[in-house]
Design an enzyme around this catalytic site. Structure first.
Site, mmCIF file in Angstrom:
data_model
loop_
_atom_site.group_PDB
_atom_site.id
_atom_site.type_symbol
_atom_site.label_atom_id
_atom_site.label_comp_id
_atom_site.label_asym_id
_atom_site.label_seq_id
_atom_site.Cartn_x
_atom_site.Cartn_y
_atom_site.Cartn_z
ATOM 1 N N ARG A 148 8.929 4.288 5.756
ATOM 2 C CA ARG A 148 8.684 5.507 5.960
ATOM 3 C C ARG A 148 8.222 6.248 6.674
ATOM 4 O O ARG A 148 7.890 7.397 6.995
ATOM 5 C CB ARG A 148 8.927 5.950 4.746
ATOM 6 N N SER B 173 5.236 2.793 -0.623
ATOM 7 C CA SER B 173 5.757 3.709 -1.212
ATOM 8 C C SER B 173 5.718 4.108 -2.594
ATOM 9 O O SER B 173 5.989 5.646 -2.985
ATOM 10 C CB SER B 173 6.462 4.305 0.199
ATOM 11 N N HIS C 183 14.215 -8.321 -2.832
ATOM 12 C CA HIS C 183 14.915 -7.416 -2.411
ATOM 13 C C HIS C 183 15.305 -8.507 -1.514
ATOM 14 O O HIS C 183 16.349 -8.274 -0.298
ATOM 15 C CB HIS C 183 14.252 -6.161 -1.321
ATOM 16 N N ASP D 5 11.073 -10.944 4.813
ATOM 17 C CA ASP D 5 11.068 -11.088 6.237
ATOM 18 C C ASP D 5 10.354 -12.853 6.063
ATOM 19 O O ASP D 5 10.270 -14.176 6.383
ATOM 20 C CB ASP D 5 8.902 -10.395 6.484
ATOM 21 N N ASN E 107 -2.903 0.887 -0.385
ATOM 22 C CA ASN E 107 -1.813 1.682 0.534
ATOM 23 C C ASN E 107 -2.951 2.563 1.537
ATOM 24 O O ASN E 107 -4.358 3.114 1.321
ATOM 25 C CB ASN E 107 -0.854 2.275 -0.164
ATOM 26 N N THR F 25 3.348 -4.732 8.442
ATOM 27 C CA THR F 25 2.838 -3.739 8.641
ATOM 28 C C THR F 25 1.602 -3.805 10.545
ATOM 29 O O THR F 25 2.060 -3.779 11.812
ATOM 30 C CB THR F 25 2.764 -2.385 9.182
#
Ligand code: OAD
Length: 233
Positions: A34, A185, A117, A102, A206, A26
């Site tokens: 989320r 999360s 993923h 990414d 986190n 981020t």
């Protein structure tokens, strides 16, 4: 205090696995899923990141992934990614397992990375599985081999994780002396099961640790980049 303890653990561990999620990226300008500004606040994942959407609502599916691919052209790994790559070079980290698609860990220089993923930077045909150029996907072309629909090499809801990556990550985590979980999360199965598979120590960095604090031996609440920059290593 917790910073010093985590640094000691990182230095004394003979095998450390890092497990990352969208919170890792981020601060590079890639939204997570989320949080209040995440992808899934505006879009229901079941309507777009699924094999059903690919088959029945390809325009929406295509628009969503085109937007995410184009967004990647404007962003880059941050110092936190570079710190993890540096740790690998210094022998502090043995493996990075990531839910992120990414490719930032590799771009920052990490070499031992398992993409649980998949990757949004490569494209294949959903029907015949043959690789295709990313431009063909962006231009919404069909597969030149079979006319099938093109898609990124990411795991969609309802699909299995890449078996080899999953096994490598699981084995490394089982054998690890320390598992450091960063920016996730832990809501998505089966990756959220991985941290608890180790016999080693577990730590979690986190923004929001409330839901998972009891699961870990050590938690640090904060922004990934700042926390990693401030670890005395
Ligand atoms: P989430 O969006 O579910 O969680 C990201 C977590 O990172 C949240 O707990 C945020 O509070 C935290 N976070 C955000 N920015 C941070 C920062 N700068 N520093 C520290 N923490 C920060 O993302 P994931 O857990 O990665 O799967 O989501 C897992 C999977 O759900 C994704 O891989 C994706 C999605 O559906 C697929 O698309 C298959």
């Amino acid at each position: 205090m917790t910073n010093e303890l985590l640094s000691e653990w990182l230095q004394s561990s003979n095998s450390t696995v890092i497990l990352t999620g969208a919170g890792m990226s981020t601060e590079s300008g890639v939204p997570d899923f989320r949080s209040t500004s995440g992808w899934w606040k505006n879009i229901d994942p079941r309507t777009v990141a699924t094999t059903e959407a690919l088959a029945q609502n390809y325009s929406l599916f295509h628009e969503f992934y085109k937007m995410r691919i184009e967004n990647l052209e404007k962003v880059a790994p941050h110092e936190g990614h570079q710190i993890l790559a540096d740790w690998e070079k210094r022998g502090i980290v043995s493996l990075v397992a990531t839910q992120n698609v990414d490719g930032f860990h590799q771009l920052a220089g990490s070499q031992r990375v398992e993409e649980l993923h998949g990757s949004i930077r490569s494209i294949r045909c959903h029907r015949c599985e043959k690789a295709a150029p990313i431009e063909s996907f962006l231009h919404k072309e069909s597969c030149v081999h079979c006319g099938g629909k093109l898609r990124p090499n990411v795991v969609l809801f309802g699909e299995n994780l890449p078996q080899v990556s999953w096994n490598n990550a699981m084995e490394a985590i089982r054998a690890a002396e320390l598992v450091l979980v960063i920016g996730t999360s832990l809501e998505v199965y089966p990756v959220n099961q991985l941290p608890m598979m180790t016999k080693g120590k577990t730590a979690y960095i986190n923004l929001d640790i409330a839901h998972h604090a009891v699961q870990f031996d050590l938690t640090i609440e904060g922004k990934v980049k700042e926390v990693l920059q401030q670890l005395p290593l």
